[in-house]
Design a protein around this motif. Sequence first.
Motif, PDB file in Angstrom:
ATOM      1  N   GLU A  63      -0.870   1.373  -2.438  1.00 53.22           N
ATOM      2  CA  GLU A  63      -1.616   1.376  -1.346  1.00 53.22           C
ATOM      3  C   GLU A  63      -3.193   1.219  -0.879  1.00 53.22           C
ATOM      4  O   GLU A  63      -3.185   1.503  -0.056  1.00 53.22           O
ATOM      5  N   ALA A  64      -3.525   2.427  -2.109  1.00 53.63           N
ATOM      6  CA  ALA A  64      -4.864   2.396  -2.863  1.00 53.63           C
ATOM      7  C   ALA A  64      -5.372   1.160  -2.350  1.00 53.63           C
ATOM      8  O   ALA A  64      -6.539   0.690  -2.299  1.00 53.63           O
ATOM      9  N   GLN A  66      -4.710  -2.221  -1.332  1.00 49.82           N
ATOM     10  CA  GLN A  66      -4.512  -2.040   0.188  1.00 49.82           C
ATOM     11  C   GLN A  66      -5.988  -1.882   1.123  1.00 49.82           C
ATOM     12  O   GLN A  66      -6.468  -2.107   1.830  1.00 49.82           O
ATOM     13  N   SER A  67      -5.991  -0.503   1.398  1.00 51.99           N
ATOM     14  CA  SER A  67      -6.771   0.213   2.087  1.00 51.99           C
ATOM     15  C   SER A  67      -8.210  -0.004   1.066  1.00 51.99           C
ATOM     16  O   SER A  67      -8.817  -0.397   1.946  1.00 51.99           O
ATOM     17  N   ILE A  68      -8.517  -0.442  -0.389  1.00 52.80           N
ATOM     18  CA  ILE A  68      -9.562  -0.440   0.017  1.00 52.80           C
ATOM     19  C   ILE A  68      -9.643  -1.795   0.023  1.00 52.80           C
ATOM     20  O   ILE A  68     -11.189  -2.881   0.741  1.00 52.80           O
ATOM     21  N   GLN A  70      -8.652  -3.782   2.738  1.00 50.92           N
ATOM     22  CA  GLN A  70      -8.886  -3.599   4.616  1.00 50.92           C
ATOM     23  C   GLN A  70     -10.262  -3.391   4.621  1.00 50.92           C
ATOM     24  O   GLN A  70     -10.826  -3.504   5.490  1.00 50.92           O
ATOM     25  N   GLU A  71     -10.583  -1.568   4.369  1.00 51.47           N
ATOM     26  CA  GLU A  71     -11.669  -1.243   4.714  1.00 51.47           C
ATOM     27  C   GLU A  71     -12.936  -1.093   3.705  1.00 51.47           C
ATOM     28  O   GLU A  71     -13.769  -0.744   4.296  1.00 51.47           O
TER      29      GLU A  71
END
Length: 85
Positions: A63-64, A66-68, A70-71
């Motif tokens: 999840e981390a 994926q977050s990096i 995307q954002e």
Amino acid sequence: MAMSEQIDLNAMASGLDPALLAEVADFIGYLIAKQARSLPPLLRQASLDDEPFTLDDRQAVDEAIQSIAQEGLVTHAQLKAELGL
């Protein structure tokens, strides 16, 4: 052992069980991290985490990542500005 004396780790590890070699590599990594000057003393003196890496841990890492992706990352300067520091 004198500081200038060379150690042949390959010779020392010769014949060790592969599982033990993995433990040796982990311990060497721990020692390198512990002595790293860039780490604060609290982290340099911390003991190794001996808990197993779980599926929940893997999910949190995924999840981390994926977050990096995307954002993007937040820089130190951006965080300070956001916090008004």
